[in-house]
Design an enzyme around this catalytic site. Structure first.
Site, short mmCIF file in Angstrom:
data_model
loop_
_atom_site.label_atom_id
_atom_site.label_comp_id
_atom_site.label_asym_id
_atom_site.label_seq_id
_atom_site.Cartn_x
_atom_site.Cartn_y
_atom_site.Cartn_z
N SER A 165 0.84 -1.20 0.00
CA SER A 165 0.00 0.00 0.00
C SER A 165 0.87 1.25 0.00
CB SER A 165 -0.97 -0.03 1.19
OG SER A 165 -1.91 1.01 1.11
N HIS A 183 -8.51 1.34 -1.19
CA HIS A 183 -8.24 0.35 -2.24
C HIS A 183 -9.55 -0.19 -2.83
CE1 HIS A 183 -3.95 0.45 -1.62
NE2 HIS A 183 -4.15 0.33 -0.33
#
Length: 237
Positions: A20, A126
């Site tokens: 991430s 996400h």
């Protein structure tokens, strides 16, 4: 700072990968952009994600003990929820609208999941719900001139080694795309990587890596003692 400490001791990565937001640190570690540029982008990313989460509230949940295809099927069947993090075999995080995430958790347990745990996060990261964050950060990312990395960069958007000309687009895409950490780490193992060094404040990724490949070494470095342990480990390999 951790990267600087490693470099001062002559420890350089053969590959870099990040989970991430960790992709920004990975690219800085590979000299694809400066530390200052990475920090500025991380700040802009955080502001953009917070704003997007306020605009379109959502949540995330970790599904434990189900195979990825089962969770993917649930996400296809339930409108408003998507796979967000492929952390390791048997651990996938879903993200989306609150009712859809709750329904996915319930159905996952019915399918045999060991647990379905809502995460303490402020938004549906996400996932398509934070698409405005990607739009906001794009101009800042586009202003960066990315260098050829000093170590190959394994993207967790594509689970492939990616070149400099792809980095800007991938850093924008990663905001709404799932984190393919399982796939990326598995690909690095196929490339011959046997020792993973986690540089940061914790050791979560080291635990995930051991579950992805039980034969690989995963060494967290988050203080001087662990740095000394890494030096000893590398001296014997």
């Amino acid at each position: 700072m951790g990267r600087a400490a490693l470099k001062a001791r002559g420890i350089e990565p053969d590959y870099v990968v990040g989970h991430s937001v960790g992709e920004f640190a990975a690219l800085a570690a590979a000299n694809a952009l400066s530390t200052e540029e990475a920090l500025a982008l991380v700040r802009e990313r955080g502001l953009a994600m917070a704003e997007a989460a306020r605009e379109r509230p959502g949540s995330m949940a970790a599904i434990l003990g189900l195979e990825d295809p089962v969770v993917e099927r649930l996400c296809r069947q339930i409108i408003g929820v998507w796979p967000a993090n492929y952390n390791c075999p048997g651990q996938i995080v879903v993200s989306g609208e609150n009712p859809a995430v709750d329904e996915c958790c319930d159905q996952a347990v019915d399918e045999g999941a060991r647990r379905a745990v809502k995460l303490r996060v402020s938004g549906a990261f996400h996932s398509p719900l934070v698409a405005h964050a990607a739009e906001r950060i794009k101009p800042a990312v586009d202003r960066i001139k990315f260098n050829d990395p000093s170590a190959p960069f394994m993207s967790t958007v594509t689970a492939k080694i990616e070149p400099a000309h792809r980095m800007a687009g991938l850093l924008v895409e990663q905001l709404t795309a799932p984190v393919k950490f399982t796939q990326a780490a598995s690909e690095l193992a196929r490339e011959g990587v046997r020792t993973f060094v986690e540089v940061g404040p914790g050791n979560v990724l080291s635990g995930l890596l051991r579950r992805i490949d039980s034969t690989a070494k995963a060494i967290p470095v988050n203080n001087l003692a662990s740095l000394a342990k890494l030096e000893d480990e590398l001296a014997t390999t």
